[in-house]
Each structure stands twice: as C-alpha cells, then as structure tokens.
Motif scaffolding. Structure first.
Motif, PDB file in Angstrom:
ATOM      1  N   LEU A   1       0.854  -1.187   0.000  1.00 24.29           N
ATOM      2  CA  LEU A   1       0.000   0.000   0.000  1.00 24.29           C
ATOM      3  C   LEU A   1       0.888   1.235   0.000  1.00 24.29           C
ATOM      4  N   GLY A   2       0.510   2.248  -0.805  1.00 27.62           N
ATOM      5  CA  GLY A   2       1.322   3.448  -0.917  1.00 27.62           C
ATOM      6  C   GLY A   2       0.522   4.722  -0.744  1.00 27.62           C
ATOM      7  N   ALA A   3       1.230   5.804  -0.429  1.00 25.30           N
ATOM      8  CA  ALA A   3       0.614   7.127  -0.292  1.00 25.30           C
ATOM      9  C   ALA A   3       1.602   8.180  -0.777  1.00 25.30           C
ATOM     10  N   SER A   4       1.093   9.200  -1.470  1.00 23.61           N
ATOM     11  CA  SER A   4       1.939  10.261  -2.032  1.00 23.61           C
ATOM     12  C   SER A   4       1.417  11.631  -1.618  1.00 23.61           C
ATOM     13  N   TYR A   5       2.344  12.591  -1.525  1.00 19.04           N
ATOM     14  CA  TYR A   5       1.964  13.995  -1.303  1.00 19.04           C
ATOM     15  C   TYR A   5       3.005  14.885  -1.971  1.00 19.04           C
ATOM     16  N   VAL A   6       2.528  15.928  -2.650  1.00 16.89           N
ATOM     17  CA  VAL A   6       3.416  16.935  -3.242  1.00 16.89           C
ATOM     18  C   VAL A   6       2.783  18.312  -3.092  1.00 16.89           C
ATOM     19  N   ASN A   7       3.566  19.280  -2.662  1.00 20.05           N
ATOM     20  CA  ASN A   7       3.194  20.691  -2.706  1.00 20.05           C
ATOM     21  C   ASN A   7       4.132  21.346  -3.705  1.00 20.05           C
ATOM     22  N   PHE A   8       3.580  21.984  -4.765  1.00 20.23           N
ATOM     23  CA  PHE A   8       4.467  22.462  -5.821  1.00 20.23           C
ATOM     24  C   PHE A   8       3.932  23.703  -6.523  1.00 20.23           C
ATOM     25  N   ARG A   9       4.861  24.356  -7.163  1.00 22.30           N
ATOM     26  CA  ARG A   9       4.563  25.466  -8.072  1.00 22.30           C
ATOM     27  C   ARG A   9       4.954  25.004  -9.466  1.00 22.30           C
ATOM     28  N   ALA A  10       4.073  25.206 -10.449  1.00 22.68           N
ATOM     29  CA  ALA A  10       4.312  24.697 -11.802  1.00 22.68           C
ATOM     30  C   ALA A  10       4.712  25.830 -12.743  1.00 22.68           C
ATOM     31  N   ARG A  11       5.546  25.484 -13.727  1.00 24.32           N
ATOM     32  CA  ARG A  11       6.033  26.483 -14.676  1.00 24.32           C
ATOM     33  C   ARG A  11       4.942  27.039 -15.574  1.00 24.32           C
ATOM     34  N   ASP A  12       3.932  26.207 -15.884  1.00 24.46           N
ATOM     35  CA  ASP A  12       2.912  26.641 -16.827  1.00 24.46           C
ATOM     36  C   ASP A  12       1.735  27.319 -16.134  1.00 24.46           C
ATOM     37  N   HIS A  13       1.902  27.742 -14.869  1.00 27.00           N
ATOM     38  CA  HIS A  13       0.861  28.453 -14.139  1.00 27.00           C
ATOM     39  C   HIS A  13       1.439  29.741 -13.554  1.00 27.00           C
ATOM     40  N   LEU A  14       0.566  30.577 -12.983  1.00 33.60           N
ATOM     41  CA  LEU A  14       1.012  31.830 -12.385  1.00 33.60           C
ATOM     42  C   LEU A  14       2.004  31.566 -11.254  1.00 33.60           C
ATOM     43  N   ALA A  15       2.995  32.446 -11.132  1.00 31.75           N
ATOM     44  CA  ALA A  15       4.059  32.240 -10.145  1.00 31.75           C
ATOM     45  C   ALA A  15       3.536  32.216  -8.718  1.00 31.75           C
ATOM     46  N   SER A  16       2.381  32.849  -8.475  1.00 28.43           N
ATOM     47  CA  SER A  16       1.848  32.923  -7.113  1.00 28.43           C
ATOM     48  C   SER A  16       1.029  31.698  -6.728  1.00 28.43           C
ATOM     49  N   GLU A  17       0.763  30.801  -7.671  1.00 29.89           N
ATOM     50  CA  GLU A  17      -0.116  29.668  -7.410  1.00 29.89           C
ATOM     51  C   GLU A  17       0.676  28.424  -7.023  1.00 29.89           C
ATOM     52  N   ARG A  18       0.255  27.815  -5.929  1.00 28.02           N
ATOM     53  CA  ARG A  18       0.832  26.547  -5.514  1.00 28.02           C
ATOM     54  C   ARG A  18      -0.268  25.490  -5.486  1.00 28.02           C
ATOM     55  N   PHE A  19       0.131  24.256  -5.736  1.00 28.28           N
ATOM     56  CA  PHE A  19      -0.811  23.145  -5.791  1.00 28.28           C
ATOM     57  C   PHE A  19      -0.449  22.118  -4.719  1.00 28.28           C
ATOM     58  N   ASN A  20      -1.467  21.426  -4.255  1.00 28.53           N
ATOM     59  CA  ASN A  20      -1.284  20.293  -3.358  1.00 28.53           C
ATOM     60  C   ASN A  20      -1.837  19.055  -4.038  1.00 28.53           C
ATOM     61  N   LEU A  21      -1.049  17.992  -4.044  1.00 27.50           N
ATOM     62  CA  LEU A  21      -1.465  16.734  -4.656  1.00 27.50           C
ATOM     63  C   LEU A  21      -1.347  15.619  -3.628  1.00 27.50           C
ATOM     64  N   VAL A  22      -2.399  14.820  -3.521  1.00 26.04           N
ATOM     65  CA  VAL A  22      -2.373  13.648  -2.646  1.00 26.04           C
ATOM     66  C   VAL A  22      -2.742  12.428  -3.485  1.00 26.04           C
ATOM     67  N   GLY A  23      -2.229  11.279  -3.093  1.00 25.15           N
ATOM     68  CA  GLY A  23      -2.523  10.064  -3.849  1.00 25.15           C
ATOM     69  C   GLY A  23      -2.375   8.828  -2.988  1.00 25.15           C
ATOM     70  N   VAL A  24      -3.070   7.783  -3.382  1.00 25.18           N
ATOM     71  CA  VAL A  24      -2.908   6.472  -2.754  1.00 25.18           C
ATOM     72  C   VAL A  24      -2.762   5.443  -3.859  1.00 25.18           C
ATOM     73  N   ASP A  25      -2.089   4.346  -3.570  1.00 26.65           N
ATOM     74  CA  ASP A  25      -1.876   3.309  -4.576  1.00 26.65           C
ATOM     75  C   ASP A  25      -1.741   1.958  -3.891  1.00 26.65           C
ATOM     76  N   PHE A  26      -1.898   0.890  -4.669  1.00 29.83           N
ATOM     77  CA  PHE A  26      -1.736  -0.455  -4.116  1.00 29.83           C
ATOM     78  C   PHE A  26      -1.250  -1.406  -5.194  1.00 29.83           C
TER      79      PHE A  26
END
Length: 362
Positions: free
Chosen positions: A236-261
C-alpha cells in the motif's frame, strides 16, 4: 460486442485493417516465441544479459536501455506506427557507497502514418541524471534529476516493464510533472514488523534544469511517497506533493495527494492509483484513478484489463476509459502488447481504437 463496435464505428476498411494487423502481430509473436525458446536469456556467465545490459567489470560500468515500437489505429483515423521510446542507460559505481546513473531518451522520432513517413528532427533529452550516495545500509541520498515518486506507474514507466502500450491518463504528467530536480532521501524503516519504504524530496527545477521546455514542469516542489509492505503479496502506498508549476502563475501553488496499491499472487496482479490535485486560485481541482488486473491465460500470455476515470474539473466531461487486451512475455525483459481502448468523453485525450507495441529492455 467489441468487434461490432469497432466495425460499426469505422466501417469495413478499419475492420479489415485490424484483421490484417492482428494476423501480422500473431505471426510475429509466434516467430519470437520460437526464437526465445532457443536463446538462453538468463545466462549469468556472460558480460551481457538481456534486460540487465552490458557490464564492463573492470570499470564497474553498465550500459543498457530499452526500445518500444508502437502502432495505433484509432476510430476514424489513419493507422500510425512509430518508434515511441529509445532510451540509453549508463550506470557507474566507482565505490561501494557511490553510484551514478543517467537515462538519455531519443525524442521526436520517426512516424509512419499510412504511406507517409515523418521524421521530426530526433534529438536526445536527459530523462534522468543523478548520483546516489549510500549513507548507511538503509538510507540513500539522491542528487540530480529523477522521476517524481508519485504512485507506482510514473517511477516504473519504461514500456518493457508495464502491461499496456499507453499509460493511465492520471499518471501521464497531466496532474503533476513526471520529473523532479533536486535532492531526495530514500530508505526503509521497520514499523510494527512491516517494512516501510520512504522517499522524501526537494525540487528546484527552475534553477537546476533551466533549459526544460516541457509544459508540465515544476518550478519548485516538496513531497514524498510511502510504501508499506504488508506481506509478500500486498503493498500500500501514499503520495503527497506541494508544488509550483512552470505553466501556471508564479503565485499559485498546488497540493497533490494520492494512494496506490499492488497485490500479486500466482502471477495474478491487481494494481491501482488514485490522485487528487487541489487547484490554485485560478484552476479547478483535478482527480483521477485507475484499476488494473493482469491474469495469466496460457504459458506467458496474460489478459490485461483496466478501468480509468479522469476529471479536469469539468463535471460535464468526466472521462471514463476501458482497456482490454493481451500481453505476451517470452522473457521478463521482452513484451508484445495488443489492446483495444474505448470510453466516454475520451476522444480528445485518449481516443478509442486499437493499440499494439513491441518493447524490449536490453
């Protein structure tokens, strides 16, 4: 029902093309089976082993890679064959605690569409380039450019190691960039008698990899992935990322969560991932999942089925995909794949039709 759907949607011409190509594929598989039976792929007495590359023992240097040739015949489109992947691996271990690894991939390769040949100006790109420093028996520090550890598919990704020609949409760099550049700490700890694998990383792609021109690329990120080994069969797995992307506004940050098995037993494999990316101020949330089953049919032939769901924030265009196909592995590094993809609201991102490929890890 599936054959009737193919025939009705594209007519007799597409159906006849599918029949001819399928016959060709079956003949190729049969020929390769005879070849595989006669060759000792796993000989340990030679410097070269299929799937493990050529090793120069005096230099502790290994050279390998993989190749994938794909064919697509989508509904209402012309059939297209292409050299999809040609990657070169270089691994050098100058000492017990230090290892260098690189992956160079040939991009914009040739395509044969109908009777037209297209050469897009092939060039190599650096997919991975890092150094691993062994800190102790359980912990490694990775420095450089590596695959983003979200879920399972993205870090495996090489065509000979996966079961379908196309990867699930939710893992195809739509929701998150496939590569990160920076530092990663990885290792294993014991939790209540279970092994817990961890990866924690810091990314600064904007400064460390300034020539990257991909749309889906980090500016900077912090994240991690956990994988709990509950038994020999179940992970069983779990992921998390907090990031700023190049193709979006510099002030915007994203949060990504995931689970896998991943569950395996008697050559049966069940796997899946769920990913949810919370949008920035000017973006909708994105979410998706896939569930895949691989079941042996006869000898080294497997049936492969997968369901996918993907939503880019537009509830009216939620995408649903189904994949049904066969995969033949005469040897672990070699695979032939043949599958049909169909779905709802899928024509833009993943059109319905036939997909086939041959891939080898060399």
């Amino acid at each position: 029902m599936l054959i009737q759907r193919i025939y009705n949607s594209s007519g007799a011409k597409v159906a006849s093309n599918i029949a001819v190509y399928t016959l060709f594929w079956l003949l190729a598989v049969a020929s390769f089976y005879n070849f595989a039976e006669a060759v000792d792929f796993e000989s340990a007495n030679k410097p070269y082993r299929l799937g493990r590359g050529y090793t120069f023992n005096a230099l502790n240097l290994t050279i390998g890679g993989y190749l994938s040739i794909d064919y697509e015949l989508f509904e209402n489109q012309t059939g297209r064959a292409k050299l999809d992947d040609l990657s070169l691996f270089l691994a050098w271990k100058p000492s017990r605690r230090l290892r260098f690894f690189s992956e160079l991939e040939l991009e914009d390769t040739f395509t044969l569409e109908g009777s037209s040949f297209h050469n897009h100006g092939s060039h190599f790109s650096v997919e991975r380039l890092y150094a691993d420093v062994l800190l102790n028996g359980q912990t490694t520090l990775r420095i450089g450019k590596f695959l983003t550890p979200v879920g399972r598919w993205n870090v495996i990704h090489a065509s000979p190691l996966v079961w379908t020609t196309e990867r699930p949409l939710v893992t195809s760099t739509v929701a998150f960039p496939a590569h990160a550049s920076g530092l990663m700490l990885r290792g294993t700890v014991e939790v209540d008698e279970y092994d817990l694998d961890y990866e924690v990383y810091l990314d600064d792609t904007k400064d460390l990899d300034p020539k990257v021109d991909r749309e889906a690329t980090f500016q900077n990120a912090v994240g991690g992935h956990l994988n709990l080994n509950l038994s020999e069969q179940l992970q069983l797995g779990a992921s998390y990322v907090n990031f700023r992307a190049r193709d979006h506004l510099a002030s915007e940050r994203f949060n990504l969560v995931g689970v896998d098995f991943l569950w395996t037993k008697n050559r049966i494999e069940l796997s899946g991932e769920l990913i949810y990316r919370l949008g920035g101020k000017h973006d909708n949330d994105e979410k998706g999942l896939y569930a895949q089953a691989v079941i042996p049919v006869w000898k080294q032939i497997y049936s492969v089925t997968r369901y996918e769901y993907y939503d880019q924030g537009d509830a009216e265009n939620e995408l649903h995909l189904g994949i049904a196909g066969l995969a033949y592995r005469p040897s672990p590094p070699v695979v032939f794949k043949l599958e049909y993809r169909f779905g709802h609201h899928n024509q833009n991102l993943a059109p319905s039709g036939l997909l086939a490929s041959f891939a080898v890890l060399f």
